[in-house]
Every structure is written in structure tokens, then in C-alpha cells.
Design a protein around this motif. Structure first.
Motif, short mmCIF file in Angstrom:
data_model
loop_
_atom_site.label_atom_id
_atom_site.label_comp_id
_atom_site.label_asym_id
_atom_site.label_seq_id
_atom_site.Cartn_x
_atom_site.Cartn_y
_atom_site.Cartn_z
N ALA A 257 -15.00 -45.49 -40.45
CA ALA A 257 -15.20 -44.29 -41.08
C ALA A 257 -14.83 -44.53 -42.46
N LEU A 258 -13.86 -45.13 -42.69
CA LEU A 258 -13.44 -45.53 -44.14
C LEU A 258 -14.71 -46.44 -44.89
N TRP A 259 -14.96 -47.17 -44.17
CA TRP A 259 -16.30 -48.05 -44.73
C TRP A 259 -17.40 -47.29 -45.02
N VAL A 260 -17.75 -46.18 -43.95
CA VAL A 260 -18.99 -45.42 -44.18
C VAL A 260 -18.65 -44.62 -45.58
N TRP A 261 -17.59 -44.07 -45.76
CA TRP A 261 -17.21 -43.12 -47.02
C TRP A 261 -17.20 -43.98 -48.13
N LEU A 262 -16.71 -45.32 -48.11
CA LEU A 262 -16.62 -45.96 -49.07
C LEU A 262 -17.98 -46.64 -49.86
N PHE A 263 -18.62 -47.30 -48.98
CA PHE A 263 -19.86 -48.21 -48.97
C PHE A 263 -21.23 -47.55 -48.81
N THR A 264 -21.39 -46.24 -48.25
CA THR A 264 -22.59 -45.84 -47.80
C THR A 264 -22.65 -44.39 -48.40
N GLU A 265 -24.18 -43.95 -48.09
CA GLU A 265 -24.11 -42.64 -48.85
C GLU A 265 -24.42 -41.48 -47.50
N GLN A 266 -24.04 -42.09 -46.25
CA GLN A 266 -24.18 -41.26 -45.12
C GLN A 266 -22.70 -40.55 -44.74
N ALA A 267 -21.91 -40.19 -45.51
CA ALA A 267 -20.78 -39.69 -45.08
C ALA A 267 -20.69 -38.39 -44.75
N VAL A 268 -21.50 -37.95 -43.72
CA VAL A 268 -21.67 -36.77 -43.14
C VAL A 268 -20.38 -36.31 -42.33
N PRO A 269 -19.98 -35.27 -42.46
CA PRO A 269 -18.87 -35.03 -41.49
C PRO A 269 -19.21 -34.87 -40.08
N GLY A 270 -18.85 -35.64 -39.47
CA GLY A 270 -19.19 -35.93 -37.86
C GLY A 270 -18.47 -34.96 -36.89
N TRP A 271 -18.97 -33.67 -37.03
CA TRP A 271 -18.54 -32.54 -35.95
C TRP A 271 -18.62 -33.05 -34.47
N THR A 272 -19.75 -33.44 -34.33
CA THR A 272 -19.82 -33.98 -32.87
C THR A 272 -18.98 -34.82 -32.41
N SER A 273 -18.74 -35.89 -32.99
CA SER A 273 -17.77 -36.85 -32.56
C SER A 273 -16.42 -36.47 -32.78
N ILE A 274 -15.99 -35.63 -33.66
CA ILE A 274 -14.79 -35.15 -33.80
C ILE A 274 -14.29 -34.17 -32.27
N ILE A 275 -15.43 -33.44 -32.05
CA ILE A 275 -14.87 -32.56 -31.20
C ILE A 275 -14.99 -33.50 -29.60
N ALA A 276 -15.82 -34.67 -29.45
CA ALA A 276 -15.83 -35.24 -28.36
C ALA A 276 -14.59 -36.01 -28.39
N SER A 277 -14.34 -36.58 -29.31
CA SER A 277 -13.16 -37.46 -29.20
C SER A 277 -11.91 -36.52 -29.13
N ILE A 278 -11.61 -35.35 -29.59
CA ILE A 278 -10.64 -34.53 -29.35
C ILE A 278 -10.52 -34.29 -27.74
N LEU A 279 -11.70 -33.77 -27.26
CA LEU A 279 -11.90 -33.39 -25.82
C LEU A 279 -11.18 -34.50 -25.06
N PHE A 280 -11.68 -35.68 -25.31
CA PHE A 280 -11.65 -36.68 -24.53
C PHE A 280 -10.04 -37.33 -24.65
N LEU A 281 -9.65 -37.37 -25.79
CA LEU A 281 -8.24 -37.66 -25.82
C LEU A 281 -7.25 -36.65 -25.25
N SER A 282 -7.35 -35.20 -25.27
CA SER A 282 -6.51 -34.53 -24.94
C SER A 282 -6.67 -34.56 -23.33
N GLY A 283 -7.64 -34.72 -22.88
CA GLY A 283 -7.85 -34.99 -21.37
C GLY A 283 -7.03 -35.99 -20.95
N ILE A 284 -7.04 -37.24 -21.74
CA ILE A 284 -6.41 -38.29 -21.40
C ILE A 284 -4.59 -38.05 -21.46
#
Ligand code: UDP
Ligand code: MG
Length: 321
Positions: A257-284
Motif C-alpha cells: 500500500a505504501l508503494w502504491v501511495w508513493l510511486f503510482t497514481e492509483q492510490a484509491v481508498p480501497g474500501w472493499t479490501s478494508i472491509i474484507a480484511s476487517i471481517l476476516f481478521l475479526s473472524g480469526i
């Protein structure tokens, strides 16, 4: 060899312990078969552990005890469960060896002869039976084999697949078992752990004669969990490993994510991935908290130091011993 000679020359007193929970239809038939099998040995006693049945089991047991002074019983104040009932039977049995078996005739009394023979002639301290169910495939045998695979993967002492609570224990083993005041008993794990000389004999386990199995799916899952958590702290380590693994993954992802933010133009806030990882991790996390909770709960029950069972009434055979 020395022991075999010793036992065969002196008379041996045999105790049979039978836990019963709602078994009114099976007790009489089983007792008849049992006595037929065991009266060859001059000294014996049969001890029923009546585990808070809701049917007439206790009435039947009492009338049997009234007719035959070699039959006795321990009646619990409520249902405490099969493993605890077995423990109570071992606590009260007086035999030079104690045989435990189910009340529903799935454990055929005809095998008792072989159990006793191996104990007397081969000097074995624990003779246990292993279900020979080659060819028989049911959902229960499938889940049971999965369970044995798991438990053998995480514990150091083997728990034999298909081993039933139909076994003979020498007095020495019974005396040691009586000292163990573990709250969550899992005898199929505890007995192999105890050592001594142990030997298996294969048996065919028949169908239950009457009534229904008292092991519902929920009860079996509970016993399986209890078996695993009583004999291994591997699930706690699993928590640590999984935690480490996911911390590592999130570190990698953070780098990306840091690399995307620093070196590319595509730093779109990744809502889907955030939700997915939150759900997954809270499940674990919830799963891991559950694992820890399982052990904390056990510790809690053990430190309360309550007795494993409460007896409402008992009548232990007093015959010549
Ligand atoms: N049993 C018991 N307390 C319980 C459940 C079972 O004493 O809470 C006894 C039951 O009466 C039987 C033995 O334990 O003698 C084995 O139970 P069951 O036959 O229901 O188990 P399965 O053979 O289906 O595994
Ligand atoms: Mg049964």
C-alpha cells in the motif's frame, strides 16, 4: 510371567461397571447375559452407575440389587455424563480388576472371557477393545476417524482410533486413576497416558439393543473438544502461529500500500479490501479467543474444586471380598 502365575493361583475378584442413562429397556437383558458370562469366575460384582436417568432405570437396578447381593449401584443426583459415571464406578468397584462397559449391549459380554484371559495369562494391566469396523461406513465412524486423526496429530501419547470405553483395568491402574481428580475426563486419552502394560483386542460392536444413543452430535463435539484440549496445548500454539502469520501478511500488504501511495497514481481508498480484511481478521480473532476461552473455562472449573459428581444413593455389594 511371575504375575500370571500369581493371579491364576489366587482367586480373583472381578468388578463390572456399567454406566446407565435412560437404559430401562436394556438393563435386564444385559444383566442376564453378563451373569451367564461371569459366574464362571467365582467372585464378581456388578456395579451400575445410574446417571440421573429420566426413565425407570433406577427401579430396575434396585430390584436387581435386591435379588442378587453381588449387584450394587451408585445413583447420581442428576445427569453428570458418561465419563464421570465411569469414574464413579471405578471409585467404588472393589475388584482385582474392573471391566467397564456400556449398558446397551453394543459391548457384547462374550468378550469378557478374552479380556480376563489376557489380563490373567499375559499379565497385561489394561486390556482395551478396539472396534473392528472395517467395511462399516457411517457418518459417525467418519467423524470419529477425523477426530482420532486430529487428536493424534496434536498429542504425544496415542489415542487409539476406535477404542471404546469397554476395557479391563488392573487394580493398580484403578488405584492410580482414583487419585486423578481431573474435571474434564477423557478416559480414552488418560488411560494410554498412564502407561503400564496395555494391549488391544478387536471386537465387533453391534447395534444398540433398545433406546437411542445418548451421544447427540452436540455431545460428541463437546467430548471431542474436551479430549483435544485436555491432552494438548497445540490449539493455543495454533493461535500464536496464526496470529504471527496474519501479522506478517498485513506487514506485506502495508508495504504494498505504501508503494502504491508513493510511486503510482492509483492510490484509491480501497474500501472493499478494508472491509474484507476487517471481517476476516475479526473472524480469526474470535476463533482464537474461543480457543483460549476453552482452556480458561477448564481452569476455572478445576480451581473451583467441586466434586466430579454427587451421589444421591448407593448400595455397594458387601459380599465376601
Ligand atoms: N451414558 C451415561 N451418561 C450419559 C450418556 C451415556 O451414563 O450422559 C451411558 C449410556 O447409558 C451407555 C453408555 O454411556 O451405557 C454409552 O452411551 P451411548 O450408548 O448412548 O453412546 P454410543 O454408543 O452411541 O456412543
Ligand atoms: Mg451405545
Amino acid at each position: 510371567m511371575k504375575k500370571a502365575m500369581m493371579v491364576t493361583t489366587k482367586s480373583c475378584f472381578i468388578s463390572v461397571v456399567v454406566p446407565c442413562f435412560n437404559e430401562e429397556k436394556n438393563i435386564l437383558g444385559l444383566t442376564r447375559l453378563l451373569i451367564h458370562e461371569i459366574q464362571k469366575y467365582r467372585d464378581y460384582e456388578i456395579l451400575f452407575v445410574e446417571d440421573g436417568s429420566r426413565d425407570q432405570s433406577i427401579k430396575t437396578v434396585k430390584s436387581l440389587a435386591f435379588e442378587n447381593r453381588r449387584i450394587g449401584y451408585v445413583q447420581f443426583s442428576r445427569n453428570f455424563g458418561h465419563q464421570v459415571a465411569l469414574k464413579a464406578g471405578l471409585d467404588h468397584a472393589r475388584g482385582d480388576c474392573v471391566i467397564t462397559m456400556d449398558a446397551d449391549m453394543q459391548h457384547d459380554p462374550k468378550y469378557i472371557h478374552e479380556l480376563i484371559r489376557v489380563w490373567r495369562e499375559e499379565g497385561v494391566d489394561v486390556v482395551y477393545t478396539v472396534r473392528d469396523d472395517s467395511g462399516k461406513r457411517t457418518l459417525k465412524t467418519f467423524f470419529s476417524s477425523v477426530f482420532y486423526r486430529i487428536i493424534n496429530g496434536v498429542t504425544s501419547k496415542p489415542v487409539y482410533a476406535g477404542a471404546a470405553d469397554f476395557r479391563l483395568l488392573d487394580r493398580r491402574v484403578v488405584d492410580e486413576l482414583r487419585k486423578i481428580s481431573e474435571h474434564h475426563l477423557f478416559l480414552r486419552g488418560l488411560i494410554p497416558w498412564m502407561g503400564f502394560r496395555q494391549k488391544a483386542i478387536p471386537i465387533i460392536v453391534g447395534e444398540r439393543a433398545a433406546g437411542e444413543s445418548k451421544y447427540s452430535a452436540a455431545k460428541m463435539v463437546r467430548l471431542a473438544l474436551s479430549g483435544i484440549t485436555s491432552f494438548s496445548i497445540a490449539p493455543l500454539r495454533l493461535a500464536l502461529l496464526l496470529g504471527g502469520f496474519f501479522a506478517f501478511l498485513s506487514f506485506l500488504y502495508g508495504g504494498y500500500a505504501l508503494w502504491v501511495w508513493l510511486f503510482t497514481e492509483q492510490a484509491v481508498p480501497g474500501w472493499t479490501s478494508i472491509i474484507a480484511s476487517i471481517l476476516f481478521l475479526s473472524g480469526i480473532q474470535m476463533m482464537l479467543t474461543g480457543i483460549v476461552g476453552e482452556y480458561v473455562g477448564k481452569t476455572f472449573e478445576q480451581v473451583k474444586q467441586r466434586p466430579g459428581y454427587i451421589i444421591k444413593e448407593k448400595n455397594i455389594p458387601q459380599g465376601d471380598r
